[in-house]
Design a protein around this motif. Structure first.
Motif, PDB file in Angstrom:
ATOM      1  N   LYS A 292       0.827  -1.210   0.000  1.00 22.04           N
ATOM      2  CA  LYS A 292       0.000   0.000   0.000  1.00 22.04           C
ATOM      3  C   LYS A 292       0.864   1.264   0.000  1.00 22.04           C
ATOM      4  CE  LYS A 292      -3.776  -2.312   2.468  1.00 22.04           C
ATOM      5  NZ  LYS A 292      -3.139  -3.641   2.421  1.00 22.04           N
ATOM      6  N   PRO A 293       1.397   1.614  -1.169  1.00 21.79           N
ATOM      7  CA  PRO A 293       2.166   2.859  -1.237  1.00 21.79           C
ATOM      8  C   PRO A 293       1.270   4.064  -0.974  1.00 21.79           C
ATOM      9  CG  PRO A 293       1.771   1.971  -3.432  1.00 21.79           C
ATOM     10  CD  PRO A 293       1.347   0.915  -2.461  1.00 21.79           C
ATOM     11  N   LYS A 294       1.867   5.150  -0.538  1.00 18.60           N
ATOM     12  CA  LYS A 294       1.119   6.355  -0.204  1.00 18.60           C
ATOM     13  C   LYS A 294       0.293   6.833  -1.405  1.00 18.60           C
ATOM     14  CE  LYS A 294       1.768  11.107   1.441  1.00 18.60           C
ATOM     15  NZ  LYS A 294       2.767  12.147   1.819  1.00 18.60           N
TER      16      LYS A 294
ATOM     17  N   PHE B 137      10.646   4.345 -16.642  1.00 18.98           N
ATOM     18  CA  PHE B 137      11.190   3.241 -15.865  1.00 18.98           C
ATOM     19  C   PHE B 137      12.389   3.699 -15.016  1.00 18.98           C
ATOM     20  CE2 PHE B 137       9.945   0.521 -19.773  1.00 18.98           C
ATOM     21  CZ  PHE B 137       8.625   0.506 -19.361  1.00 18.98           C
ATOM     22  N   GLY B 138      12.661   2.927 -13.978  1.00 15.25           N
ATOM     23  CA  GLY B 138      13.893   3.096 -13.217  1.00 15.25           C
ATOM     24  C   GLY B 138      13.875   4.126 -12.122  1.00 15.25           C
ATOM     25  N   LYS B 139      12.725   4.666 -11.790  1.00 11.38           N
ATOM     26  CA  LYS B 139      12.642   5.639 -10.703  1.00 11.38           C
ATOM     27  C   LYS B 139      11.644   5.154  -9.649  1.00 11.38           C
ATOM     28  CE  LYS B 139      13.767   9.744 -13.455  1.00 11.38           C
ATOM     29  NZ  LYS B 139      13.312  11.100 -13.867  1.00 11.38           N
ATOM     30  N   LYS B 140      12.072   5.182  -8.411  1.00  6.85           N
ATOM     31  CA  LYS B 140      11.214   4.731  -7.320  1.00  6.85           C
ATOM     32  C   LYS B 140       9.990   5.636  -7.188  1.00  6.85           C
ATOM     33  CE  LYS B 140      11.274   3.821  -2.334  1.00  6.85           C
ATOM     34  NZ  LYS B 140      12.098   3.866  -1.092  1.00  6.85           N
ATOM     35  N   ILE B 141       8.848   5.010  -6.975  1.00  9.26           N
ATOM     36  CA  ILE B 141       7.599   5.746  -6.791  1.00  9.26           C
ATOM     37  C   ILE B 141       7.484   6.163  -5.325  1.00  9.26           C
ATOM     38  CG2 ILE B 141       5.073   5.617  -6.916  1.00  9.26           C
ATOM     39  CD1 ILE B 141       5.511   3.318  -9.003  1.00  9.26           C
ATOM     40  N   THR B 142       7.315   7.449  -5.080  1.00 10.70           N
ATOM     41  CA  THR B 142       7.147   7.901  -3.693  1.00 10.70           C
ATOM     42  C   THR B 142       5.685   7.928  -3.286  1.00 10.70           C
ATOM     43  OG1 THR B 142       7.109  10.240  -4.335  1.00 10.70           O
ATOM     44  CG2 THR B 142       9.251   9.266  -3.792  1.00 10.70           C
ATOM     45  N   HIS B 143       4.815   8.384  -4.207  1.00  6.59           N
ATOM     46  CA  HIS B 143       3.385   8.395  -3.884  1.00  6.59           C
ATOM     47  C   HIS B 143       2.551   8.708  -5.128  1.00  6.59           C
ATOM     48  CE1 HIS B 143       4.532  12.674  -3.532  1.00  6.59           C
ATOM     49  NE2 HIS B 143       3.257  12.967  -3.788  1.00  6.59           N
ATOM     50  N   PHE B 144       1.256   8.528  -4.960  1.00  2.00           N
ATOM     51  CA  PHE B 144       0.304   8.821  -6.029  1.00  2.00           C
ATOM     52  C   PHE B 144      -0.567  10.008  -5.622  1.00  2.00           C
ATOM     53  CE2 PHE B 144       1.285   4.320  -6.380  1.00  2.00           C
ATOM     54  CZ  PHE B 144       1.530   4.166  -7.738  1.00  2.00           C
ATOM     55  N   GLU B 145      -0.885  10.834  -6.591  1.00  2.00           N
ATOM     56  CA  GLU B 145      -1.814  11.937  -6.376  1.00  2.00           C
ATOM     57  C   GLU B 145      -3.006  11.752  -7.311  1.00  2.00           C
ATOM     58  OE1 GLU B 145       0.492  15.494  -6.937  1.00  2.00           O
ATOM     59  OE2 GLU B 145       1.587  15.223  -5.045  1.00  2.00           O
ATOM     60  N   LYS B 146      -4.021  12.561  -7.141  1.00  2.00           N
ATOM     61  CA  LYS B 146      -5.229  12.411  -7.955  1.00  2.00           C
ATOM     62  C   LYS B 146      -4.960  12.614  -9.445  1.00  2.00           C
ATOM     63  CE  LYS B 146      -8.606  13.634  -4.394  1.00  2.00           C
ATOM     64  NZ  LYS B 146      -9.688  14.554  -3.995  1.00  2.00           N
ATOM     65  N   ASP B 147      -3.892  13.355  -9.736  1.00  2.00           N
ATOM     66  CA  ASP B 147      -3.616  13.647 -11.143  1.00  2.00           C
ATOM     67  C   ASP B 147      -2.258  13.132 -11.598  1.00  2.00           C
ATOM     68  OD1 ASP B 147      -2.115  15.352  -9.618  1.00  2.00           O
ATOM     69  OD2 ASP B 147      -2.639  17.174 -10.730  1.00  2.00           O
TER      70      ASP B 147
ATOM     71  N   VAL C 231       1.559  10.424 -10.877  1.00  2.00           N
ATOM     72  CA  VAL C 231       2.502   9.611 -10.109  1.00  2.00           C
ATOM     73  C   VAL C 231       3.739  10.453  -9.805  1.00  2.00           C
ATOM     74  CG1 VAL C 231       3.734   7.406 -10.023  1.00  2.00           C
ATOM     75  CG2 VAL C 231       1.732   7.660 -11.534  1.00  2.00           C
ATOM     76  N   VAL C 232       4.165  10.455  -8.563  1.00  2.00           N
ATOM     77  CA  VAL C 232       5.330  11.229  -8.155  1.00  2.00           C
ATOM     78  C   VAL C 232       6.484  10.270  -7.833  1.00  2.00           C
ATOM     79  CG1 VAL C 232       6.258  12.938  -6.549  1.00  2.00           C
ATOM     80  CG2 VAL C 232       3.848  13.051  -7.235  1.00  2.00           C
ATOM     81  N   PHE C 233       7.695  10.628  -8.330  1.00  2.00           N
ATOM     82  CA  PHE C 233       8.851   9.750  -8.191  1.00  2.00           C
ATOM     83  C   PHE C 233       9.896  10.335  -7.238  1.00  2.00           C
ATOM     84  CE2 PHE C 233       6.791   9.033 -12.221  1.00  2.00           C
ATOM     85  CZ  PHE C 233       6.654   7.650 -12.248  1.00  2.00           C
TER      86      PHE C 233
ATOM     87  N   SER D 114      10.070  14.263  -9.733  1.00  2.00           N
ATOM     88  CA  SER D 114       9.408  14.428 -11.024  1.00  2.00           C
ATOM     89  C   SER D 114       8.014  13.828 -10.925  1.00  2.00           C
ATOM     90  CB  SER D 114      10.195  13.725 -12.133  1.00  2.00           C
ATOM     91  OG  SER D 114      10.254  12.326 -11.898  1.00  2.00           O
ATOM     92  N   LYS D 115       7.129  14.240 -11.827  1.00  2.00           N
ATOM     93  CA  LYS D 115       5.749  13.773 -11.776  1.00  2.00           C
ATOM     94  C   LYS D 115       5.264  13.350 -13.151  1.00  2.00           C
ATOM     95  CE  LYS D 115       1.105  15.172 -10.247  1.00  2.00           C
ATOM     96  NZ  LYS D 115       0.292  16.249  -9.623  1.00  2.00           N
ATOM     97  N   LEU D 116       4.607  12.227 -13.194  1.00  2.00           N
ATOM     98  CA  LEU D 116       3.967  11.756 -14.408  1.00  2.00           C
ATOM     99  C   LEU D 116       2.498  12.151 -14.330  1.00  2.00           C
ATOM    100  CD1 LEU D 116       3.769  10.077 -17.019  1.00  2.00           C
ATOM    101  CD2 LEU D 116       3.574   8.014 -15.599  1.00  2.00           C
TER     102      LEU D 116
END
Length: 393
Positions: free
Chosen positions: A109-111, A219-229, A231-233, A237-239
């Protein structure tokens, strides 16, 4: 007649019940839902290629077909010491001779994971993805990101294939509607080479497919958390995405972590190669763990898949029967470890296979898509005993 209690109504649990009934044991299956869900075919629900009911088999029908007892209830507690199982309803079952645990795994359960959808989560999630896609199609444009994560404590608990399949199917759906150019599709994963466990050739072919279909890769960057809009790494940086589909890695089931069963660092039940939970002195207990709930030992590229769960189920039934006959011709799962799947793209597929000797991905045109569709029909009818199972499958 010996009594066997099976916890879990998925691939492992249902197959174990079926095989044990053929051996004439008194079998009771406990499931927290009243249907068996065919997860591999759920990739077509979000794109409207099939309906939700097409992925479900009524457990009451399976009960009638095979003659096991059925309890629709959740599991609340398992006690090896007391030889008992407590259900969510409060009922305590302690009159079994053998216990087979097949309740699957929990998810990491990532943030911010509540801001995502998952095609490998609760079955109803497939409908939520469908509705979110419908909204974007009505809007006429959007950014869609799909990916999966890993569990550093257990590398076998990764399930990325359905993520690849769903994104390819979404690409194909948007192309059919003539609006693919209005959408940005991205596949993301924290590892540098997602899909590497399928083998080097498969990895190269996947990269070619992404490029050909104009699907971006992150690829290749750890995911720190998800937001409503998006993915933050880890590098901040943000996708950006209007819709995020994410498959978290598997994690030990909460019920197991709270039990007195021995587990690995990730919380999966430790067993021997024969899927039996051993006592402290190394002797065989009356408990077996099969499917995703169990620790899967072996090669670095090993992965928890439905066909491996079915092998475990068949072996557990065989091994219990051997014990009841005072024999020791047990069967293990390790020699059957492989990666095997038909990766669907909506307008074709790729056959993926890997074992300790070889690894390859074989492109298949439209025939591959219909082959996987045929497998769905085959799965339903073999589970219900309407057609015989092909040996080795």
């Amino acid at each position: 007649m010996k009594k066997i209690l099976i916890l879990g109504g998925g691939f492992a649990g249902v197959d174990a019940a079926t095989h044990l009934r053929k051996l004439n044991y008194d079998v009771t299956l406990v499931s927290n839902r009243d249907y068996f869900y065919i997860y591999p075919t759920s990739i077509w629900i979000p794109t409207h290629e099939i309906g939700f009911k097409d992925t479900c088999i009524d457990l009451n029908e399976l009960q009638k077909a095979h003659g096991f007892n059925l309890i629709i209830d959740g599991v609340n507690k398992i006690s090896k010491e007391n030889n008992s199982v407590t259900l969510q309803s409060g009922k305590i079952i302690n009159d079994y001779d053998y216990l087979i645990i097949a309740i699957g795994a929990s998810k990491m359960k990532p943030k911010g994971v509540e801001n995502t959808f998952s095609i490998c989560g609760a079955p109803e999630q497939s409908l939520a993805i469908r509705d979110a896609l419908d909204d974007l199609v009505k809007k006429g444009s959007g950014k869609i990101a799909m990916g999966f994560g890993g569990n550093p404590k257990d590398t076998s608990a990764v399930r990325g294939g359905p993520g690849f399949e769903l994104l390819f199917n979404v690409h194909n759906m948007l192309k059919k509607k003539g609006i693919r150019d209005k959408f940005e599709l991205t596949f993301f994963a924290p590892m540098a080479e997602p899909g590497k466990r399928m083998g080097p050739n498969a990895l190269k072919m996947m990269a070619t497919m992404f490029s050909k279909l104009k699907i971006k890769q992150h690829f290749g960057k750890k995911i720190t958390h998800f937001e409503k809009d998006g993915v933050v790494f880890e590098d901040e940086s943000k996708l950006d995405a209007d819709l995020v589909m994410f498959i978290p890695a598997g994690d030990g089931h909460e019920i197991i972590k709270e039990s007195d069963l021995s587990t690995n660092d990730a919380g999966f039940i430790k067993t021997d190669d024969y899927s039996c939970v051993l006592n402290e002195d190394g002797s065989l207990s009356n408990i077996y763990a099969i499917g995703d709930v169990a620790s899967l030992e072996g090669y670095d590229w090993r992965a928890k898949q439905g066909h491996v769960a079915e092998v475990m189920a068949k072996n557990a039934a065989h091994n219990i029967h051997q014990r009841e006959q005072n024999k020791t011709n047990f069967k293990g799962y390790n020699e059957h470890l492989n990666i095997l799947c038909v990766m669907d793209t909506g307008n074709g597929a790729a056959f993926v296979y890997r074992d300790e000797k070889k690894a390859f991905m074989l492109p298949m045109p439209i025939f591959g898509h219909w082959l996987k569709k045929a497998w769905g029909v085959y799965c339903r009818n073999t589970k219900l005993g309407k057609i015989p199972r092909i040996p080795g499958m």
